[in-house]
Design a protein around this motif. Sequence first.
Motif, mmCIF file in Angstrom:
data_model
loop_
_atom_site.group_PDB
_atom_site.id
_atom_site.type_symbol
_atom_site.label_atom_id
_atom_site.label_comp_id
_atom_site.label_asym_id
_atom_site.label_seq_id
_atom_site.Cartn_x
_atom_site.Cartn_y
_atom_site.Cartn_z
ATOM 1 N N ARG A 38 0.842 -1.203 0.000
ATOM 2 C CA ARG A 38 0.000 0.000 0.000
ATOM 3 C C ARG A 38 0.870 1.243 0.000
ATOM 4 N NH1 ARG A 38 -2.592 -0.308 6.141
ATOM 5 N NH2 ARG A 38 -0.682 0.266 7.289
ATOM 6 N N GLN A 39 0.288 2.321 -0.518
ATOM 7 C CA GLN A 39 1.017 3.586 -0.570
ATOM 8 C C GLN A 39 0.077 4.723 -0.211
ATOM 9 O OE1 GLN A 39 3.077 4.307 -4.272
ATOM 10 N NE2 GLN A 39 4.420 5.806 -3.303
ATOM 11 N N ALA A 40 0.400 5.392 0.883
ATOM 12 C CA ALA A 40 -0.354 6.553 1.324
ATOM 13 C C ALA A 40 0.235 7.805 0.672
ATOM 14 C CB ALA A 40 -0.303 6.670 2.838
ATOM 15 N N PRO A 41 -0.533 8.870 0.575
ATOM 16 C CA PRO A 41 -0.026 10.101 -0.052
ATOM 17 C C PRO A 41 1.243 10.605 0.628
ATOM 18 C CG PRO A 41 -2.390 10.238 0.242
ATOM 19 C CD PRO A 41 -1.945 8.990 0.952
ATOM 20 N N GLY A 42 2.255 10.863 -0.172
ATOM 21 C CA GLY A 42 3.507 11.394 0.348
ATOM 22 C C GLY A 42 4.381 10.385 1.047
ATOM 23 N N LYS A 43 4.018 9.112 0.980
ATOM 24 C CA LYS A 43 4.802 8.079 1.658
ATOM 25 C C LYS A 43 5.287 7.023 0.678
ATOM 26 C CE LYS A 43 2.727 8.506 6.249
ATOM 27 N NZ LYS A 43 2.140 7.768 7.391
ATOM 28 N N ARG A 45 5.829 3.229 -0.795
ATOM 29 C CA ARG A 45 4.996 2.040 -0.868
ATOM 30 C C ARG A 45 5.505 1.030 0.158
ATOM 31 N NH1 ARG A 45 3.414 -0.174 -6.730
ATOM 32 N NH2 ARG A 45 3.115 2.099 -6.864
ATOM 33 N N THR A 91 -5.620 4.295 5.287
ATOM 34 C CA THR A 91 -5.947 4.961 4.037
ATOM 35 C C THR A 91 -4.746 4.956 3.097
ATOM 36 O OG1 THR A 91 -7.614 6.386 5.039
ATOM 37 C CG2 THR A 91 -6.597 7.168 2.998
ATOM 38 N N ALA A 92 -4.949 4.417 1.896
ATOM 39 C CA ALA A 92 -3.852 4.287 0.932
ATOM 40 C C ALA A 92 -4.396 3.688 -0.356
ATOM 41 C CB ALA A 92 -2.756 3.379 1.493
ATOM 42 N N VAL A 93 -3.567 3.700 -1.380
ATOM 43 C CA VAL A 93 -3.822 2.885 -2.561
ATOM 44 C C VAL A 93 -3.198 1.517 -2.308
ATOM 45 C CG1 VAL A 93 -3.450 2.608 -5.030
ATOM 46 C CG2 VAL A 93 -3.846 4.895 -4.072
ATOM 47 N N GLN A 119 -8.126 2.269 -4.401
ATOM 48 C CA GLN A 119 -8.076 3.240 -3.309
ATOM 49 C C GLN A 119 -8.922 2.767 -2.131
ATOM 50 O OE1 GLN A 119 -6.466 6.464 -3.045
ATOM 51 N NE2 GLN A 119 -7.139 6.226 -0.920
ATOM 52 N N THR A 121 -10.120 4.364 1.553
ATOM 53 C CA THR A 121 -10.175 5.559 2.389
ATOM 54 C C THR A 121 -10.971 5.247 3.646
ATOM 55 O OG1 THR A 121 -10.106 6.985 0.433
ATOM 56 C CG2 THR A 121 -10.806 7.989 2.505
#
Length: 124
Positions: A38-43, A45, A91-93, A119, A121
């Motif tokens: 998973r990959q959260a915004p600004g972080k 994977r 929350t992440a893709v 996604q 959320t």
Amino acid sequence: QVQLVESGGGLVQAGGSLRLSCAASGRAFSRYTMAWFRQAPGKEREFVAAISWNGLSTTYADTVKGRFTISRDVAKNTLYLQMNSLEPEDTAVYYCAAREGSELNSERRWYPYWGRGTQVTVSS
């Protein structure tokens, strides 16, 4: 090669559940070790969970252990991630990944095949 397509993401309240699916096509799905990242915004994977080719071995990131369950249905060429007790931090893709070989690697560099992600959320 194997092609991967994730589904099942969405918006859920904290404490809720979701089940992600990853449909695989191509040759010899049963031979592949499968994983979720998973990959959260600004972080970066990050690893979530992995499962062996026969489904008998699994491993999880500490952050999801006890809440998430990875499984696979070889007959349906599908990988699953059951997510319970979801938290806003989840929350992440979410991405499905595959590799040949039997080791349950947690590093993304070992997985040459990736889906496009779905996604998730979690609202507080």
